[in-house]
Design an enzyme around this catalytic site. Structure first.
Site, PDB file in Angstrom:
ATOM      1  CD  GLU A 334      27.248 -16.544   4.427  1.00  0.00           C
ATOM      2  OE1 GLU A 334      27.284 -16.930   3.255  1.00  0.00           O
ATOM      3  OE2 GLU A 334      26.720 -15.466   4.775  1.00  0.00           O
ATOM      4  CB  CYS A 409      22.382 -14.906  -8.799  1.00  0.00           C
ATOM      5  SG  CYS A 409      23.023 -13.754  -7.586  1.00  0.00           S
TER       6      CYS A 409
HETATM    7  N1  SAH Z   1      26.364 -20.922  -1.669  1.00  0.00           N
HETATM    8  C1  SAH Z   1      25.178 -20.647  -0.896  1.00  0.00           C
HETATM    9  C2  SAH Z   1      24.854 -19.154  -0.713  1.00  0.00           C
HETATM   10  C3  SAH Z   1      24.987 -18.275  -1.903  1.00  0.00           C
HETATM   11  S1  SAH Z   1      24.276 -16.670  -1.717  1.00  0.00           S
HETATM   12  C4  SAH Z   1      23.982 -21.390  -1.472  1.00  0.00           C
HETATM   13  O1  SAH Z   1      24.017 -21.873  -2.594  1.00  0.00           O
HETATM   14  O2  SAH Z   1      22.975 -21.519  -0.772  1.00  0.00           O
HETATM   15  C5  SAH Z   1      25.666 -15.656  -1.330  1.00  0.00           C
HETATM   16  C6  SAH Z   1      26.116 -15.719   0.102  1.00  0.00           C
HETATM   17  O3  SAH Z   1      27.205 -14.811   0.267  1.00  0.00           O
HETATM   18  C7  SAH Z   1      25.072 -15.275   1.128  1.00  0.00           C
HETATM   19  O4  SAH Z   1      24.934 -16.314   2.070  1.00  0.00           O
HETATM   20  C8  SAH Z   1      25.665 -14.014   1.765  1.00  0.00           C
HETATM   21  O5  SAH Z   1      25.359 -13.883   3.129  1.00  0.00           O
HETATM   22  C9  SAH Z   1      27.134 -14.219   1.556  1.00  0.00           C
HETATM   23  N2  SAH Z   1      27.984 -12.999   1.518  1.00  0.00           N
HETATM   24  C10 SAH Z   1      27.658 -11.772   1.063  1.00  0.00           C
HETATM   25  N3  SAH Z   1      28.718 -10.943   1.109  1.00  0.00           N
HETATM   26  C11 SAH Z   1      29.752 -11.659   1.608  1.00  0.00           C
HETATM   27  C12 SAH Z   1      31.133 -11.355   1.865  1.00  0.00           C
HETATM   28  N4  SAH Z   1      31.636 -10.152   1.622  1.00  0.00           N
HETATM   29  N5  SAH Z   1      31.911 -12.330   2.357  1.00  0.00           N
HETATM   30  C13 SAH Z   1      31.406 -13.582   2.596  1.00  0.00           C
HETATM   31  N6  SAH Z   1      30.113 -13.913   2.363  1.00  0.00           N
HETATM   32  C14 SAH Z   1      29.297 -12.984   1.866  1.00  0.00           C
END
Ligand code: SAH
Length: 453
Positions: A334, A409
């Protein structure tokens, strides 16, 4: 030629993925908000562009059988739940067609079928996080509610049916406090005044409520009056913050939170795991459907006790921790450092020992982990709206996991990534939608990709 300001009678034949009805005038596409497939409507054309026009509905000549009277009194003016004029079962069918259309047109999967969307039993009051802007109306009264579509005019709303009924009482308590101690709402054009927004979060399974008052200042006068009024609304309000938000920005919250009452976090449980949520934590906003989403993702993942799982874009570790119950080991990636700290703490608080979390971007971390020899049996990815990227997907496919479960999403970016995964040898074998956001055009998709044999 379609002309601006001219009236037309048209039949609506489709709904676009952003929730507008679609019809034609002499073969030219027209989008009409607040209409649905099967409606015959009189419209006035308000805008003509090179490839399409936008119309405003004036009259319903023949209503679609999918139509219903919206429950919300401000449906037409608020930008929130723009499918409320469509019966819920039809909303779900329309969302299924969004997914299929994206996978067919963008993904190139001819005849692609998505399973029935998992809908919400009672599609109301589902949001566990609501934000109410506070401002002043033309007569100088303090008002709270929602921003009108594409504007910063506040539409007064006492009870938004997307959130808990108690939210209205909480906002009223803040307004009473403001009147009593004589403080003014924030005025964004003059960058003056104090109270900007009221942010309410609830732990649906714990019943705990957090209230954050965002202010254009470092403090508030007579905070004890505010605390007393909020606690009179409910003793479940166990956490009250002031949020310092002095910049000229649209950000809902500024960076600094000051706890003025109770605990710094509220608790909630998801899939039997306890989570602590602070004002800035990322947390899915529909807890009832989040459990169904994760259950579906884990059903597709078919994790067994010897499986090593990689959870990319893991947020505060919700899916990772749910998967850890059956997996041998789970690695979460993350980009937001605070979320990774939360994920580690959540694992610890729940006594979970077979997980590890890294704060890094997927495109950087995943290729490195795979190159250094990591061979996950199952990969789960849940990227933000813009989807994943080629470096990440390539690295995942090169590790040859049994399955890739993609939670999305945004059906369009899912379809784009699905096309790329297919080029890498992984094809979608199962797909369904979970309705996390009833009455909006958003839909969460879960799909499973397996290697072509
Ligand atoms: N699986 C989690 C979060 C999903 S939302 C849940 O269900 O609660 C998508 C997540 O991707 C967010 O937490 C965001 O911070 C993260 N994110 C965005 N761009 C990213 C990247 N390039 N590499 C890793 N994480 C990323």
């Amino acid at each position: 030629m379609v002309e601006k300001n001219k009236h037309y009678n048209i039949e609506i034949t489709d709904v676009s993925s952003d929730g507008n009805g679609v019809g034609q005038i002499d073969g030219f596409t027209v989008f009409v908000p607040m209409t649905v497939t099967g409606d015959v409507v009189e419209i006035v054309v308000v805008k003509v562009l090179s490839r399409y026009a936008i119309g405003r509905m004036l009259n319903i000549i023949t209503p679609s059988p999918m139509r219903k009277t919206p429950d919300c009194p401000v449906f037409k003016r608020c930008g929130g739940c723009h499918l409320q004029h469509i019966k819920y079962e039809n909303q779900l069918e329309i969302k299924r067609s969004f997914i299929e259309a994206a996978m067919q047109r963008i993904g190139g999967f001819d005849g692609f079928k998505c399973d029935e969307i998992i809908g919400m039993e009672k599609p109301e009051r589902y949001r566990n996080k609501c934000i109410f802007p506070i401002g002043t109306d033309k007569s100088g009264e303090t008002v709270s509610g929602f921003y009108a579509k594409r504007s910063h005019e506040i539409i007064p709303v006492d009870d938004c049916m997307a959130g808990l009924e108690i939210n209205g009482k909480i906002v009223n308590a803040v307004k009473e406090y403001m009147a009593e101690v004589n403080i003014k709402p924030y005025d964004e054009t003059r960058h003056k005044g104090l109270v900007r927004r009221v942010f309410v979060r609830d732990g649906r399974n714990s019943g705990e409520i957090m209230v954050v008052v965002s202010v254009n200042g470092k403090n508030i006068p007579k905070r004890e009056v505010l605390i007393k009024k909020l606690r009179e609304v409910s003793e479940n309000i166990v956490s009250i913050f002031i949020n310092v938000n002095e910049k000229r920005t649209n950000n809902v919250l500024g960076e600094e939170n000051k706890l003025i009452f109770g605990k710094p976090e509220i608790e909630d449980t998801l899939c039997g795991i306890n989570f602590r949520i602070s004002p800035h934590s990322f947390y899915q906003i529909n807890p009832v459907m989040t459990e169904k989403l994760y259950d579906k993702a884990l059903e597709y993942a078919e994790i067994t006790e010897n499986d090593k799982v990689l959870d990319v874009y893991c947020g505060i570790g919700t899916i990772s921790l749910a998967a850890s119950k059956t997996a041998k080991h789970v690695t979460g990636i993350e980009i937001v450092e605070q979320a990774v700290r939360d994920a580690k703490k959540n694992a610890e608080n729940n006594g979970i020992k077979n997980t590890e979390f890294f704060a890094d971007s997927a495109e950087n971390a995943v290729p490195k982990l795979i190159e250094s020899g990591m061979r996950p049996d199952v990969v789960i990815i849940d990227p933000p709206r813009k989807g994943s990227d080629e470096a990440t997907l390539k690295a995942i496919a090169s590790a040859e996991p049994k399955r890739i479960v993609y939670v999305s999403c945004n059906a369009s970016t899912l379809a784009r990534d699905a096309k790329f995964l297919a080029e890498l040898g992984y094809v979608p074998t199962k797909c369904t939608g979970v309705d996390m956001f009833p009455h909006t055009s958003h839909i969460e998709v879960v799909s499973c990709f397996e290697q072509l044999k």
